[in-house]
Motif scaffolding. Structure first.
Motif, PDB file in Angstrom:
ATOM      1  N   ASN A  65     -18.995  -9.938 -25.294  1.00 11.58           N
ATOM      2  CA  ASN A  65     -19.579  -9.135 -26.562  1.00 11.58           C
ATOM      3  C   ASN A  65     -18.799  -8.104 -26.071  1.00 11.58           C
ATOM      4  O   ASN A  65     -17.517  -7.958 -25.565  1.00 11.58           O
ATOM      5  N   SER A  66     -19.513  -7.011 -26.952  1.00 11.10           N
ATOM      6  CA  SER A  66     -18.902  -5.948 -27.539  1.00 11.10           C
ATOM      7  C   SER A  66     -19.413  -5.081 -25.969  1.00 11.10           C
ATOM      8  O   SER A  66     -18.713  -3.786 -25.326  1.00 11.10           O
ATOM      9  N   SER A  67     -19.741  -5.641 -25.387  1.00 15.36           N
ATOM     10  CA  SER A  67     -20.274  -4.147 -24.250  1.00 15.36           C
ATOM     11  C   SER A  67     -19.524  -5.958 -22.345  1.00 15.36           C
ATOM     12  O   SER A  67     -19.433  -5.319 -21.377  1.00 15.36           O
ATOM     13  N   GLY A  84     -16.476  -4.024 -19.231  1.00 13.73           N
ATOM     14  CA  GLY A  84     -17.594  -3.451 -20.442  1.00 13.73           C
ATOM     15  C   GLY A  84     -19.104  -3.025 -19.483  1.00 13.73           C
ATOM     16  O   GLY A  84     -19.938  -2.618 -20.140  1.00 13.73           O
ATOM     17  N   ASN A  85     -19.385  -3.974 -18.673  1.00 11.82           N
ATOM     18  CA  ASN A  85     -20.435  -4.194 -17.352  1.00 11.82           C
ATOM     19  C   ASN A  85     -20.112  -3.931 -16.253  1.00 11.82           C
ATOM     20  O   ASN A  85     -18.812  -3.883 -15.727  1.00 11.82           O
TER      21      ASN A  85
END
Length: 101
Positions: A65-67, A84-85
């Motif tokens: 996903n986006s993160s 992203g994380n």
């Protein structure tokens, strides 16, 4: 045959008339919501592609996903991994293909 980490191999491919080389790089601790550079030690005039596999079995690039994502690129001096994380509990192997000058 299996590849040896940090060993350069010449492939049967050609790119813009030049022979293509490939190399497997071990990327230890991955980044936490940022990027990290992993020196590859190859003489690269142009990187053609770069893929990888994380220690959890996911292929790179990876996007959930986006993160929750991990991107991978090869440049003249480094393999660059963006996360992203938090991925600090994972490592990866990156394979890059490139041409020399």
């Amino acid at each position: 045959p299996p590849m040896v980490v940090d060993q350069e191999y010449r492939t049967t491919e050609r790119y813009m008339g030049k022979p293509v080389y490939t190399k497997l790089i071990y990327c230890d601790t991955l980044p936490n919501a940022t990027y990290k550079l992993f020196p590859h030690g190859a003489t690269v005039s142009q990187a053609i592609r770069c893929v990888g596999q994380m220690s959890d079995g996911n292929s790179l690039p990876f996007r959930f996903n986006s993160s929750n994502y991990v991107e991978i690129y090869a440049g003249p001096e480094n393999v660059v991994i963006f996360a992203g994380n938090d991925k600090t509990n994972r490592s990866a192997y990156a394979q890059m293909w490139y041409v020399k000058e």
